[in-house]
Design a protein around this motif. Structure first.
Motif, short mmCIF file in Angstrom:
data_model
loop_
_atom_site.label_atom_id
_atom_site.label_comp_id
_atom_site.label_asym_id
_atom_site.label_seq_id
_atom_site.Cartn_x
_atom_site.Cartn_y
_atom_site.Cartn_z
N GLU A 261 45.05 36.33 30.01
CA GLU A 261 46.15 37.02 30.72
C GLU A 261 46.28 36.49 32.14
O GLU A 261 47.40 36.32 32.64
CB GLU A 261 45.88 38.53 30.72
N LYS B 201 40.85 42.12 23.33
CA LYS B 201 41.62 41.11 24.07
C LYS B 201 41.94 39.89 23.22
O LYS B 201 42.96 39.22 23.41
CB LYS B 201 40.85 40.67 25.32
N LYS C 198 39.53 48.14 29.63
CA LYS C 198 40.54 47.53 28.76
C LYS C 198 41.77 47.07 29.53
O LYS C 198 42.48 46.16 29.11
CB LYS C 198 40.96 48.54 27.67
N ASP D 45 42.48 42.40 33.25
CA ASP D 45 43.06 41.21 32.63
C ASP D 45 41.97 40.32 32.05
O ASP D 45 40.93 40.10 32.68
CB ASP D 45 43.84 40.40 33.67
N SER D 46 42.25 39.79 30.88
CA SER D 46 41.36 38.76 30.32
C SER D 46 41.69 37.43 31.00
O SER D 46 42.71 37.31 31.70
CB SER D 46 41.60 38.62 28.81
N TRP E 14 35.37 44.84 23.85
CA TRP E 14 36.38 44.34 24.79
C TRP E 14 36.97 43.02 24.31
O TRP E 14 38.18 42.81 24.30
CB TRP E 14 35.73 44.16 26.17
N GLU F 74 34.94 35.53 31.81
CA GLU F 74 34.82 36.32 30.58
C GLU F 74 33.38 36.69 30.26
O GLU F 74 33.12 37.77 29.73
CB GLU F 74 35.40 35.57 29.39
#
Lengths: 547, 375
Positions: free
Chosen positions: A289, A364, A282, A285-286, A360, A274
């Motif tokens: 996720e 998220k 966007k 995937d975070s 971002w 991260e």
């Protein structure tokens, strides 16, 4: 080798073992698990005749990619933000890998099954491969990346730093204590089966997005060995389940192993993914996720839950609690903030988050900006020396956290902090489960039964204790995190190397006293401690927008 | 030649979001782009290499296993129930004023391990395939066929037992990563060689009707000639002190029993009995041992010559010789009857044992030790 001949060869190899009559192999690593009633389960078949050429071919591909990266000058396009975090990650990971090699005799001692022994021996040499291939990748980074400082001190820094300690207890967990707890449940059933997915699959994809295609090359090659290791672990688990007496221990160890892996691996890998990335698409995937896909769906739902058919109680509550911490309680973001606030004692540079990052994160993780945005703005504002101290020692509304005695990540979700007197010492924990791990699980008795082989938590577990009352400049000198001019720090809270005036030096840290929260806690009166605990838990640790 | 057919590509399903991709960005993050403190610090600086410049082996091995005597400041974070965790130095009776002075002369790391073993595997596979294609086994006499089935078959158990329960076990225990990795590589040599012999046995079972592919187990378990070797191997696996286990295996058992069987018997007699295949396998095992002997010699030389502990270490090792040499000599003597089994006997047991003993006495003399007198 064809499947038929592989089966034949494997069957032949089973003839190699025998029941000794003159003397039996020394049992040096004990376990409280019993395998007397266990049917023998075979792991994935592996013959060394095919294993060595297979791995050599994998190596050739890795080293070909390395040559290509140098010839193609990959480093023209790698993101410094990303590479700096690799100084931490690649200092940590070779030790857990080599520890996994050293863990294999523990499992071999404990499990009476020659077929599993063969699988474990192959795993052992795999792990030597992983450890040395990762050290070699780091060597390449040191030679070709713009700022080698931090890579050049890597294993020393790992052994003495405020972050390396977290990774070290992860690796030590594989090789110490009850043989099955360490080498099977903690290492294989949880660390390898669950968390290598985020370590070796999710993180490399982020590396590629930041211009670094060597990390994916090396780590996917590593990950391709893991299926065999997972098979070893599963075979031992099935053998352990054959004895009812093991059930209570398995349930204890799954709770410990799951929670400790979550605390440690999610803290580190979550931060790298991260906060090490510049990729703010966007639809990227975070970490949350990725975690939902790789850990929750692929591991918890597909691997853990099916074990219920064997009557095993799965720690559903802890899986949900981990998810809650990651998504709702901003665990990873709090860890990144802790790492960044401790930048003067790091051995890498930590880039500030910008408006693009803020957008971002907010998208998220709704609510992110209110909690963390103003602090990162203050981090940027205080990035250069001269007019201010490092952010850690400026009043920006951030209180330095207490360490968790068990997982060593601080108690960052403050409302969950536990403070208890254990072994005649006041200790803080990040959660009830970490308190339980120290006070209940790692003890010679567990829920009324003797567990004489269970390990113990030892060492100077709160890193800050080592430097309580020291001058910060002396701390950094003692750690050795100083560049070759003898003055400039390896760590910096920014990435700008162009202006020497922007680089922090030892002189900028002089006169700042470093303290240990745990020493302070143990010097408190009862009243002070109660008041402190209430204040700690209720403090949102949020930087006001006006600062 | 047909024209290439254009691949039919399904259009994206309606409503699917456009996939985005990260964009390459030129960052100029390569070495040498700027000059600043430490911008040229491009070597690991926390250990002293043996020569001016560290080798890849040193770089990827040194200090990966932390040590409270070096950089590890918090001590070990987990302990066993009743003892220290990590890598306690008292897991062997030997002492060193600097365990980190040991570097593996073979410089084993990932690439060397896989290249070396893959080369051996390929060599063996080619030899076996050629032997099959040439019908090389068809000339074997019944006596030789039985000899290989029983004795080469029995030996694979020794390799497996030592690989799994001496060396895999010992690589957990030494105080440095350099020592543990060297022992670890030793273990996979043993295990690979055991499997090489097992798969050779399988090949012979499929190629020669008269070859008894199962008799090796009975020979190993019950044949009186092999019980001394089995006893020696089993007792080696029961040693708790990691250095004693490595010493008693590589310094005592290997020269007096391993080399005796492999080099001083099999390599000498096979060709005269019409077998040019078995020596190529046995030679691979012998090559493994020679490689492993290099690190063994370096390790124990370092300990016998230690300025502070050398004398005490020599006394301990001399005690190990007193304990283990009789066991291995006994194993060798028990094995003597197999020298009489082949039709073509080109060497006597006395000649073989004299050669093995000479190698052994040379090895221990290098370590400053003396051979116990025969009882």
């Amino acid at each position: 080798m064809s499947r038929q001949s592989l089966s034949k060869a494997h069957e032949k190899i089973t003839e190699l073992s025998w029941e000794p009559t003159f003397a039996t192999p020394a049992t040096r690593f004990g376990t409280d698990y019993k395998f007397d009633k266990s049917p023998k389960k075979d792991p994935l078949k592996q013959i060394l005749r095919s294993y060595f050429p297979m791995e050599e071919e994998k190596d050739n591909r890795v080293f070909g990619a390395m040559d290509g990266a140098i010839r193609g000058n990959m480093f023209r396009q790698v993101q410094e933000r990303w590479m700096e975090w690799q100084k931490l990650f690649l200092s940590i990971i070779p030790f857990p890998e080599i520890s996994a090699a050293r863990a294999m005799p523990l499992a071999i001692d404990a499990v009476p099954n020659p077929q599993i022994h063969n699988g474990l021996a192959v795993q052992m040499i795999d792990e030597v491969r992983h450890s040395t291939i990762q050290m070699n990748l780091k060597r390449l980074y040191m030679n070709h990346y713009i700022d080698p400082a931090g890579f050049d001190i890597t294993e020393k820094a790992f052994a003495n730093s405020y972050c390396g300690t977290i990774g070290r207890q992860f690796g030590e967990g594989f090789i110490t204590g009850d043989a099955i707890t360490a080498a099977n449940v903690y290492l294989t059933l949880v660390a390898e089966t669950a968390f290598t997915n985020t370590l070796f699959v999710a993180m490399p994809s982020e590396a590629a997005a930041n211009g670094d295609y060597l990390l994916p090359t090396v780590f996917h090659s590593v990950q391709s060995d893991e299926s065999r290791h997972i098979s070893n672990g599963y075979s031992i688990l099935l053998m352990a389940l054959a004895d009812e007496d093991n059930r209570q221990l398995l349930e204890r160890d799954l709770r410990y192993a799951w929670w400790n892996n979550h605390c440690v691996v999610d803290a580190a890998i979550g931060t790298f993914i991260e906060y090490g990335t510049k990729d703010r698409r966007k639809d990227r995937d975070s970490y949350a996720e990725m975690w939902r896909r790789w850990i929750y769906d692929d591991y918890y739902r597909s691997y853990l839950i099916p074990l219920e058919k064997y009557g095993l109680v799965i720690p559903h509550d802890l899986v949900e609690a981990a998810w809650d911490r990651i998504y709702n309680k901003h665990y990873v973001h709090r860890v990144a903030q802790f790492f960044a606030t401790g930048w003067p004692v790091a051995y890498w540079r930590i880039d500030a988050m910008t408006d693009k990052d803020f957008e971002w994160f907010e998208d998220k993780y709704p609510g992110w900006y209110d909690q963390f945005g103003p602090w990162w703005e203050a981090y940027s504002r205080l990035a250069y020396p001269g007019k201010n101290k490092p952010i850690t020692f400026e009043d920006v509304g951030y209180e330095y956290p207490h360490r968790c005695w068990t997982c060593m990540v601080p108690a960052l979700i403050r409302e969950d902090m536990v403070v208890e007197k254990v072994d005649d010492q006041w200790r803080t924990y990040c959660s009830e489960t970490c308190y339980w791990t120290d006070a209940k699980a790692f003890r010679p008795q567990y829920e009324g039964r003797d567990t004489p082989n269970m390990g113990r938590l030892t060492g100077k577990r709160e890193w800050e204790t080592l430097y309580h009352g020291w001058d910060l400049a002396d701390v950094v000198s003692d750690l050795g995190y100083v560049r070759d001019d003898g003055q400039t720090l390896i760590p910096q809270p920014h990435l700008d190397l162009s202006d020497p005036k922007k680089l922090w030096k030892l002189n900028d840290l002089k006169g700042i006293e470093f303290g240990s929260p745990n020493v302070t806690l143990n010097n408190m009166t009862e009243e002070e401690r109660v008041a402190w605990a209430a204040s700690y838990r209720s403090n949102p640790n949020r930087t006001p927008a006006s600062v | 030649m047909n024209a290439p057919v254009q691949e039919k590509v399904d259009p994206a399903p309606k409503g699917a979001a456009q996939q985005s991709f990260p964009k390459p960005e030129f960052t100029g993050a390569e070495a040498g782009m700027q000059v600043f403190p430490s911008s040229t610090s491009r070597s690991y600086n926390y250990f002293k290499p043996q020569k001016m410049r560290a080798t890849v082996y040193e770089d990827v091995t040194t200090d990966v296993q932390p040590d409270p005597d070096r950089h590890l400041t918090q001590g070990w974070l987990y302990g066993f129930a009743k003892s220290e965790g990590g890598y306690p130095q008292d897991w062997t009776a030997l002492q060193s004023s600097n365990w980190h002075a040991f570097f593996d002369p073979n410089e084993e790391w990932e690439q060397t391990i896989y290249r070396n073993n893959s080369n051996v595997v390929r060599q063996i596979e080619l030899n076996l395939q050629n032997a099959k294609d040439a019908g090389a086994y068809s000339h074997w006499s019944p006596t030789w066929t039985r000899f290989v089935a029983e004795n080469v078959g029995a030996w694979m158990h020794a390799e497996q037992g030592l690989g799994m329960h001496v060396f895999v076990s010992a690589q957990r225990s030494a105080p440095t990563n350099m020592i543990n990795n060297a022992i670890c590589v030793n273990s996979v040599h043993r295990l690979r060689f055991a499997q090489d012999l097992a798969l050779y046995n399988l090949d012979l079972s499929e190629s020669l009707e008269a070859f008894d592919g199962k008799v090796h187990r009975e020979t190993w378990r019950n044949n009186p000639s092999w019980q001394g070797v089995r006893e020696n191997v089993e007792r080696l696996t029961a040693i708790g002190d990691w250095a004693e286990a490595v010493f008693a295996t590589n310094v005592v058992f290997e020269p007096l029993v391993g080399v005796l069987f492999r080099s001083d018997l099999m390599m000498q007699i096979a060709a005269r009995n019409g077998d040019y295949i078995t020596p190529t396998l046995i030679g691979a095992g012998e090559n493994d041992y020679n490689r492993d002997l290099r690190y063994t010699r370096a390790l124990f030389s370092m300990l016998t010559k230690d300025a502070e502990h050398g004398e005490a270490n020599r006394a301990i090792m001399q005690g190990w010789l007193d304990k283990w040499v009789p066991v291995s000599r006994h194993a060798a003597y028990e094995l003597q009857p197999i020298w009489s089994q082949p039709a073509e006997r080109t060497v006597t047991f006395a000649e073989s044992f004299a050669a093995a003993t000479l190698d052994f006495t040379t090895l221990i003399a290098e370590l400053g030790l003396t051979s116990p007198k025969e009882q």
